[in-house]
Design an enzyme around this catalytic site. Structure first.
Site: not given
Ligand code: DAK
Length: 257
Positions: A65, A108, A111, A131
């Site tokens: 997400a 997500g 998922e 998450e």
């Molecule tokens: N959201 C927003 N931006 C993101 C992002 C994300 N999930 N993942 C990456 N980015 C952005 C980074 O901020 C960065 O942006 P800038 O700084 O360049 O502006 C750009 O993408 C490149 O990312 P990185 O510089 O971090 O790239 P790396 O290769 O160093 O790292 C990474 C890649 C995938 C390991 C890292 O970006 C990372 O850890 N990203 C977050 C992964 C994460 O935690 N995902 C889970 C999010 S929570 C719902 C249903 C489902 C959900 C929610 C609600 N409902 C039914 C309502 C789901 C929740 C989730 O998924």
């Protein structure tokens, strides 16, 4: 015109949807989820579409997400979250859906991949539910579908530690059906989709429904559903065509009747 997706059509009846938010590693914001739900609704309503392939980029299928969007929502916002409706639409897609996953499939994004019926992964794919690192937990089916796909122990480890697993590990666990070189992931998924698109549509639809039933019902109910679906197909023209084509040593032409 969708802004966050590219859509291409391939004969016979295959639609390829590519997630395109490269600046955020295809993070699933409201716009992307809504556009994806609308595209799947369109594919479902279109008799000419028999199978859909869903993919992202080489670096990310989807990194979860959109965390920046999540930061703007409080509890009330989450309860009325428009993304819930989009996830529902994705969940109810009833045609074959194949995910071609390269790079990150996190939160997500993992998922979303698990909503697909078949996952083909590039060797560098990473599947995870991180998450827990944000103080939350999976919210789009991650706890339920992951456990059914990989079993209790690995699902617990992935969800409670947030650590991802690689493509080969995911294949051994049963999350992924095939692992390819990353440059061939989409091609392989399209090949499988074309194969399925040539089958009898009603048989494909009911077979998918019966297999999904196995995930959420007891054996006796599942077998009852299977017998019912099998009987329904016995009355179709495509069943007659399939058998006749075998006897006449030719390729069947299915019409969906
Ligand atoms: N959201 C927003 N931006 C993101 C992002 C994300 N999930 N993942 C990456 N980015 C952005 C980074 O901020 C960065 O942006 P800038 O700084 O360049 O502006 C750009 O993408 C490149 O990312 P990185 O510089 O971090 O790239 P790396 O290769 O160093 O790292 C990474 C890649 C995938 C390991 C890292 O970006 C990372 O850890 N990203 C977050 C992964 C994460 O935690 N995902 C889970 C999010 S929570 C719902 C249903 C489902 C959900 C929610 C609600 N409902 C039914 C309502 C789901 C929740 C989730 O998924």
């Amino acid at each position: 015109m969708p802004q966050t997706l590219a859509v291409e059509f391939f004969a016979p009846g295959v639609r390829l949807i590519t997630l395109q938010r490269p600046q955020a590693l295809n993070a699933l914001n409201t716009q992307l989820l809504s556009e994806l739900a609308a595209e799947l609704a369109d594919a479902q309503a279109d008799d000419g579409t028999r199978a859909v392939v869903l993919t992202g980029s080489r670096k990310a299928f989807a990194a979860g997400a959109d965390i920046n969007e999540m930061a703007e929502r409080n509890l009330v916002g989450i309860l009325n979250d428009p993304r819930q409706a989009a996830w529902q639409a994705i969940t109810h897609f009833n045609k074959p859906l194949i995910a071609a996953v390269n790079g990150f499939a996190l939160g997500g994004g993992c998922e979303l991949a698990m909503h697909a019926d078949i996952i083909i992964a590039g060797e560098d794919a990473r599947f995870g539910q991180p998450e827990i690192n944000l103080g939350i937990m999976p919210g789009a089916g991650g706890t339920q579908r992951l456990l059914r796909a990989v079993g209790k122990s690995m699902a617990m480890q992935m969800v409670l530690t947030g650590e991802p697993i690689g493509a080969r590990h995911a294949q051994r666990a049963g999350l992924v059906s095939e692992v390819t070189q990353p440059e061939f992931t989409v091609e392989r998924a399209l090949h499988i989709a074309r194969n399925i698109a040539g089958k009898a549509p009603l048989a494909v639809r009911l077979a998918k429904e019966a297999l999904l039933k196995a995930m959420d019902t007891d054996l006796a109910s599942g077998l009852r559903f299977e017998r019912h679906a099998f009987t329904v197909l016995a009355g179709t023209r495509d069943r007659d065509e399939g058998i006749r084509a075998f006897q006449e040593k030719r390729t069947p032409t299915f019409t969906g009747q």
